[in-house]
Design a protein around this motif. Structure first.
Motif, mmCIF file in Angstrom:
data_model
loop_
_atom_site.group_PDB
_atom_site.id
_atom_site.type_symbol
_atom_site.label_atom_id
_atom_site.label_comp_id
_atom_site.label_asym_id
_atom_site.label_seq_id
_atom_site.Cartn_x
_atom_site.Cartn_y
_atom_site.Cartn_z
ATOM 1 N N ALA A 124 0.824 -1.448 -0.008
ATOM 2 C CA ALA A 124 0.105 0.155 -0.009
ATOM 3 C C ALA A 124 0.719 1.408 0.016
ATOM 4 N N ASP A 125 2.040 1.254 0.666
ATOM 5 C CA ASP A 125 2.949 2.442 0.627
ATOM 6 C C ASP A 125 3.542 2.507 -0.506
ATOM 7 N N GLY A 126 3.525 1.628 -1.650
ATOM 8 C CA GLY A 126 4.390 1.497 -2.840
ATOM 9 C C GLY A 126 5.671 0.616 -2.740
ATOM 10 N N THR A 127 6.044 0.022 -1.577
ATOM 11 C CA THR A 127 7.053 -0.807 -1.426
ATOM 12 C C THR A 127 6.896 -1.852 -2.516
ATOM 13 N N PRO A 128 7.949 -2.336 -3.354
ATOM 14 C CA PRO A 128 7.945 -3.657 -3.896
ATOM 15 C C PRO A 128 7.833 -4.831 -3.143
ATOM 16 N N ARG A 129 7.042 -5.875 -3.717
ATOM 17 C CA ARG A 129 7.374 -7.161 -2.737
ATOM 18 C C ARG A 129 8.315 -7.864 -3.219
ATOM 19 N N ALA A 130 8.522 -8.766 -2.298
ATOM 20 C CA ALA A 130 9.776 -9.734 -2.532
ATOM 21 C C ALA A 130 9.836 -10.605 -3.571
ATOM 22 N N TRP A 131 8.660 -10.655 -4.233
ATOM 23 C CA TRP A 131 8.535 -11.775 -5.231
ATOM 24 C C TRP A 131 7.972 -10.971 -6.743
ATOM 25 N N MET A 132 7.977 -11.913 -7.637
ATOM 26 C CA MET A 132 7.592 -11.001 -9.071
ATOM 27 C C MET A 132 6.100 -10.785 -9.179
ATOM 28 N N ASP A 133 5.774 -9.930 -9.942
ATOM 29 C CA ASP A 133 4.256 -9.674 -10.266
ATOM 30 C C ASP A 133 4.066 -10.601 -11.757
ATOM 31 N N PRO A 134 3.627 -11.568 -11.629
ATOM 32 C CA PRO A 134 3.324 -12.431 -12.887
ATOM 33 C C PRO A 134 2.556 -11.711 -13.899
ATOM 34 N N ARG A 135 1.730 -10.880 -13.646
ATOM 35 C CA ARG A 135 0.688 -10.294 -14.574
ATOM 36 C C ARG A 135 1.653 -9.127 -15.213
#
Length: 246
Positions: A41-52
């Motif tokens: 929510a704060d814009g921080t990227p996840r530690a995993w890919m976004d497959p989309r």
């Protein structure tokens, strides 16, 4: 907003790209929803890919909010469990007109992957298990997950009884291992699997090690979770899926 209407549910989903269909099961436990693939929510990227984003140039990537998560709403009955979610998944694939498909699941999504293979072994071409959940010195984690789910569904429908919630929780998390299937099932599973192991309390290393030791047709990518492994993770998942979805 695309919605799949089921007899007892409305399932929100998205479709990105073109190619062999890849059905995503997002992280988030019983809150598994599309938003968990994107930034926090704060814009921080996840530690995993976004497959989309990472895979839609090669695959038809289908993401969804699980029942009673995100924008999806559904009834809750005492006999509901893993098979109920799998019925939604297969109904969505049928609705979109696909036969065979691949699956990729993070967190609880690993167990959804196994349930899809159990329910439709001839249709699931390959599965990516990312950070799979399991029971290993963490029973409290799943008790709390069911309590949180109860609060969510009761806010919408106060008539859902405590007895119903207890039965649902037992059906989902009353067993062990990965909850949705048994060790014997994984031992006999011939579907190609790619495992990106878990390492924390909800996603025990012990469970990932068991999956790796039991499954007869599995690849393991040990280092996958961190910004500096992101491209390597994308490359490995892409190559695995392309290999098994000709």
């Amino acid at each position: 907003m695309p919605i799949l209407k089921r007899p007892d549910a409305e399932i929100h989903y998205e479709v990105h790209g073109r190619g062999f269909p890849l059905l995503l099961y997002a992280p988030g436990g019983l809150r598994s929803s599309i938003e968990f693939w994107g930034p926090a929510a704060d814009g921080t990227p996840r530690a995993w890919m976004d497959p989309r984003v990472a895979l839609s140039d090669r695959f038809t990537v289908i993401s969804m909010d699980q029942r009673n998560a995100g924008k999806s709403v559904a009834d809750v009955k005492p006999d509901h469990g893993w098979h109920t979610f799998a019925a939604d998944h297969l109904a969505l694939i049928d609705h979109l007109g696909f036969g065979q498909f691949a699956v990729m699941g993070g967190c609880i999504g690993g167990s959804y992957c196994f349930e899809a293979i159990e329910q439709a072994p001839d249709r699931v071409a390959a599965a990516v298990l990312q950070n799979p959940i399991g029971l290993w010195e963490n029973r409290d984690t799943w008790d709390e997950a069911v309590k949180g789910y109860a609060a969510t569904v009761r806010a919408r429908d106060p008539s859902i009884s405590e007895t119903t919630i207890r039965s649902f929780g037992q059906n989902m998390f009353g067993g062990d291992f990965v909850f949705s299937v048994t060790r014997d099932f994984v031992k006999d599973c011939r579907t190609p699997l790619l495992l990106q192991p878990g390492t924390d309390k909800p996603h025990p290393a012990h469970t990932s090690n068991e999956i790796a030791s039991l499954a007869p047709n599995i690849e393991v990518q040990k280092d996958w979770r961190a910004p500096h492994f992101l491209q390597e993770s994308i490359n490995r998942v892409r190559a695995f899926l392309e290999k098994h979805t000709a």
